[in-house]
Design a protein around this motif. Structure first.
Motif, PDB file in Angstrom:
ATOM      1  N   LEU A 145      22.136  -8.530  23.869  1.00  0.00           N
ATOM      2  CA  LEU A 145      21.557  -9.606  23.068  1.00  0.00           C
ATOM      3  C   LEU A 145      20.144  -9.850  23.574  1.00  0.00           C
ATOM      4  N   THR A 146      19.190  -9.852  22.661  1.00  0.00           N
ATOM      5  CA  THR A 146      17.800 -10.161  23.013  1.00  0.00           C
ATOM      6  C   THR A 146      17.407 -11.490  22.388  1.00  0.00           C
ATOM      7  N   ILE A 147      16.743 -12.319  23.160  1.00  0.00           N
ATOM      8  CA  ILE A 147      16.112 -13.540  22.673  1.00  0.00           C
ATOM      9  C   ILE A 147      14.609 -13.356  22.778  1.00  0.00           C
ATOM     10  N   SER A 148      13.909 -13.661  21.702  1.00  0.00           N
ATOM     11  CA  SER A 148      12.454 -13.538  21.690  1.00  0.00           C
ATOM     12  C   SER A 148      11.876 -14.816  21.096  1.00  0.00           C
ATOM     13  N   LEU A 149      11.065 -15.513  21.888  1.00  0.00           N
ATOM     14  CA  LEU A 149      10.489 -16.790  21.468  1.00  0.00           C
ATOM     15  C   LEU A 149       8.971 -16.771  21.617  1.00  0.00           C
ATOM     16  N   ARG A 150       8.307 -17.372  20.657  1.00  0.00           N
ATOM     17  CA  ARG A 150       6.858 -17.520  20.773  1.00  0.00           C
ATOM     18  C   ARG A 150       6.576 -18.711  21.681  1.00  0.00           C
ATOM     19  N   PHE A 151       5.736 -18.494  22.672  1.00  0.00           N
ATOM     20  CA  PHE A 151       5.399 -19.588  23.576  1.00  0.00           C
ATOM     21  C   PHE A 151       4.762 -20.732  22.789  1.00  0.00           C
ATOM     22  N   GLY A 152       5.248 -21.939  23.043  1.00  0.00           N
ATOM     23  CA  GLY A 152       4.779 -23.113  22.324  1.00  0.00           C
ATOM     24  C   GLY A 152       5.644 -23.479  21.137  1.00  0.00           C
ATOM     25  N   ALA A 153       6.624 -22.623  20.804  1.00  0.00           N
ATOM     26  CA  ALA A 153       7.469 -22.862  19.630  1.00  0.00           C
ATOM     27  C   ALA A 153       8.852 -23.383  20.007  1.00  0.00           C
ATOM     28  N   PHE A 154       9.032 -23.813  21.249  1.00  0.00           N
ATOM     29  CA  PHE A 154      10.331 -24.324  21.685  1.00  0.00           C
ATOM     30  C   PHE A 154      10.123 -25.292  22.840  1.00  0.00           C
ATOM     31  N   ALA A 155      11.088 -26.197  23.006  1.00  0.00           N
ATOM     32  CA  ALA A 155      11.077 -27.114  24.145  1.00  0.00           C
ATOM     33  C   ALA A 155      11.923 -26.565  25.277  1.00  0.00           C
ATOM     34  N   VAL A 156      13.110 -26.062  24.926  1.00  0.00           N
ATOM     35  CA  VAL A 156      13.991 -25.392  25.885  1.00  0.00           C
ATOM     36  C   VAL A 156      14.508 -24.120  25.214  1.00  0.00           C
ATOM     37  N   PRO A 157      14.899 -23.111  25.982  1.00  0.00           N
ATOM     38  CA  PRO A 157      15.332 -21.843  25.379  1.00  0.00           C
ATOM     39  C   PRO A 157      16.484 -21.978  24.397  1.00  0.00           C
ATOM     40  N   PHE A 198       0.442 -23.249  35.116  1.00  0.00           N
ATOM     41  CA  PHE A 198      -0.054 -21.868  35.026  1.00  0.00           C
ATOM     42  C   PHE A 198       0.226 -21.244  33.659  1.00  0.00           C
ATOM     43  N   GLY A 199       0.880 -22.013  32.782  1.00  0.00           N
ATOM     44  CA  GLY A 199       1.154 -21.523  31.435  1.00  0.00           C
ATOM     45  C   GLY A 199       2.629 -21.222  31.231  1.00  0.00           C
ATOM     46  N   MET A 200       3.018 -21.207  29.961  1.00  0.00           N
ATOM     47  CA  MET A 200       4.421 -20.983  29.620  1.00  0.00           C
ATOM     48  C   MET A 200       4.885 -19.574  29.962  1.00  0.00           C
ATOM     49  N   ARG A 201       3.981 -18.616  29.954  1.00  0.00           N
ATOM     50  CA  ARG A 201       4.379 -17.241  30.287  1.00  0.00           C
ATOM     51  C   ARG A 201       4.885 -17.159  31.727  1.00  0.00           C
ATOM     52  N   GLN A 202       4.157 -17.765  32.638  1.00  0.00           N
ATOM     53  CA  GLN A 202       4.581 -17.737  34.034  1.00  0.00           C
ATOM     54  C   GLN A 202       5.902 -18.469  34.226  1.00  0.00           C
ATOM     55  N   ARG A 203       6.062 -19.551  33.504  1.00  0.00           N
ATOM     56  CA  ARG A 203       7.310 -20.315  33.598  1.00  0.00           C
ATOM     57  C   ARG A 203       8.478 -19.490  33.046  1.00  0.00           C
ATOM     58  N   TRP A 204       8.273 -18.809  31.931  1.00  0.00           N
ATOM     59  CA  TRP A 204       9.311 -17.975  31.328  1.00  0.00           C
ATOM     60  C   TRP A 204       9.700 -16.830  32.271  1.00  0.00           C
ATOM     61  N   MET A 205       8.701 -16.206  32.872  1.00  0.00           N
ATOM     62  CA  MET A 205       8.994 -15.093  33.776  1.00  0.00           C
ATOM     63  C   MET A 205       9.783 -15.568  34.994  1.00  0.00           C
ATOM     64  N   SER A 206       9.460 -16.754  35.485  1.00  0.00           N
ATOM     65  CA  SER A 206      10.214 -17.308  36.600  1.00  0.00           C
ATOM     66  C   SER A 206      11.658 -17.578  36.188  1.00  0.00           C
ATOM     67  N   ASP A 220      16.196  -6.156  31.046  1.00  0.00           N
ATOM     68  CA  ASP A 220      14.774  -5.799  30.988  1.00  0.00           C
ATOM     69  C   ASP A 220      14.053  -6.375  32.198  1.00  0.00           C
ATOM     70  N   GLY A 221      12.727  -6.292  32.188  1.00  0.00           N
ATOM     71  CA  GLY A 221      11.966  -6.733  33.346  1.00  0.00           C
ATOM     72  C   GLY A 221      10.688  -7.427  32.959  1.00  0.00           C
ATOM     73  N   PRO A 222       9.788  -7.628  33.918  1.00  0.00           N
ATOM     74  CA  PRO A 222       8.587  -8.430  33.695  1.00  0.00           C
ATOM     75  C   PRO A 222       7.725  -7.988  32.520  1.00  0.00           C
ATOM     76  N   SER A 223       7.676  -6.683  32.216  1.00  0.00           N
ATOM     77  CA  SER A 223       6.824  -6.232  31.114  1.00  0.00           C
ATOM     78  C   SER A 223       7.308  -6.778  29.774  1.00  0.00           C
ATOM     79  N   ARG A 224       8.620  -7.054  29.654  1.00  0.00           N
ATOM     80  CA  ARG A 224       9.152  -7.657  28.439  1.00  0.00           C
ATOM     81  C   ARG A 224       9.168  -9.185  28.552  1.00  0.00           C
ATOM     82  N   TRP A 225       9.457  -9.682  29.724  1.00  0.00           N
ATOM     83  CA  TRP A 225       9.512 -11.132  29.895  1.00  0.00           C
ATOM     84  C   TRP A 225       8.179 -11.777  29.543  1.00  0.00           C
ATOM     85  N   ARG A 226       7.093 -11.125  29.911  1.00  0.00           N
ATOM     86  CA  ARG A 226       5.783 -11.730  29.664  1.00  0.00           C
ATOM     87  C   ARG A 226       5.473 -11.861  28.171  1.00  0.00           C
ATOM     88  N   LEU A 227       6.271 -11.169  27.323  1.00  0.00           N
ATOM     89  CA  LEU A 227       6.113 -11.266  25.878  1.00  0.00           C
ATOM     90  C   LEU A 227       6.978 -12.364  25.268  1.00  0.00           C
TER      91      LEU A 227
END
Length: 246
Positions: A145-157, A198-206, A220-227
């Motif tokens: 299962l893949t979840i893909s969210l645009r940063f700024g388009a959600f409050a919680v996953p 530091f931005g939502m990307r860094q928070r998502w990757m963490s 997957d790994g960081p190269s996908r998480w950052r997206l």
């Protein structure tokens, strides 16, 4: 999702003896099939994308957009490809229209038509594509299962819950694995709040890294998480025993 097919799943297209890709149920506008062809022909220039729609009017409206490697035909889950075996079949916002007791039969029907190493992608997204999920199904059954969210388009996953695929959307309740997974995402997201500066990307990757450290089978790994993506093994989210369990 096109980006995902052209990224970690690109090996399937590169190795296919017949580079046939099906956009099943492309909807009122054929733009998704056109965009899919644009992206995948960068991976393999002889790719053939076939847009399939059950509505003949939608097919007729799409015909002027045909070009080498891109065609449109009328059909449904039988996939009218005259004996060919597609390497990828994508059905987005299609099975959500069916009953919960119907999705598994359609999964099986498409799986039986896939090429070796082929993939069926059953996904759902919101109207503008900012919240999206999909299940990857291969010849052996559901894989992830893949979840893909645009940063700024959600409050919680877990805001993506209403866009889960048909196989899971009614399972987001206590006692179900997908509920536990979404709650684990939320907890890790909230724990990573200090990184917000530091931005939502860094928070998502963490968040993703924390789930992996907690032994969730993140594939997957960081190269996908950052997206804004994260992919987990199907066994971690599949319906509980007593429900349909492919």
């Amino acid at each position: 999702m096109d980006r995902w097919l052209a990224g970690p799943q690109a090996w399937r297209l590169r190795s296919a003896s017949d580079p046939l890709v099906v956009d099943l149920g492309y909807g009122a506008s054929p733009v998704t099939a056109v965009e899919l062809h644009n992206r995948l022909r960068l991976i393999r220039d002889d790719v053939e994308v076939l847009g399939v729609e059950i509505d003949p009017e939608r097919v007729r409206a799409a015909l002027p957009l045909e070009r080498p490697g891109l065609r449109f035909v009328q059909g449904g889950f039988e996939i009218p490809v005259a004996g060919r075996r597609p390497v990828i079949v994508r059905a987005f916002n299609v099975l959500r229209q069916y009953g919960e007791d119907q999705y598994l039969a359609h999964w099986e029907r498409v799986r039986a038509r896939l090429a070796p190493d082929g993939l069926f992608v059953d996904g759902t997204c919101d109207e503008i594509g900012r919240r999206s999920t999909w299940v990857a199904v291969d010849a052996a059954g559901p894989v992830s299962l893949t979840i893909s969210l645009r940063f700024g388009a959600f409050a919680v996953p877990s805001d993506v819950a209403e866009r889960l695929p048909k196989a899971l959307i009614h399972r987001n309740a206590p006692g179900e694995r997908v509920f536990d997974y979404l709650q684990a995402l939320n907890r890790a997201w909230l724990d990573a709040a200090p990184l917000s500066s530091f931005g939502m990307r860094q928070r998502w990757m963490s968040m993703c890294s924390a789930l992996r450290a907690a032994d969730w089978p993140i594939l997957d790994g960081p190269s996908r998480w950052r997206l804004g993506e994260v992919t987990v093994a199907w066994d971690a989210v599949k319906p509980a025993l007593g429900h349909q369990d492919p």
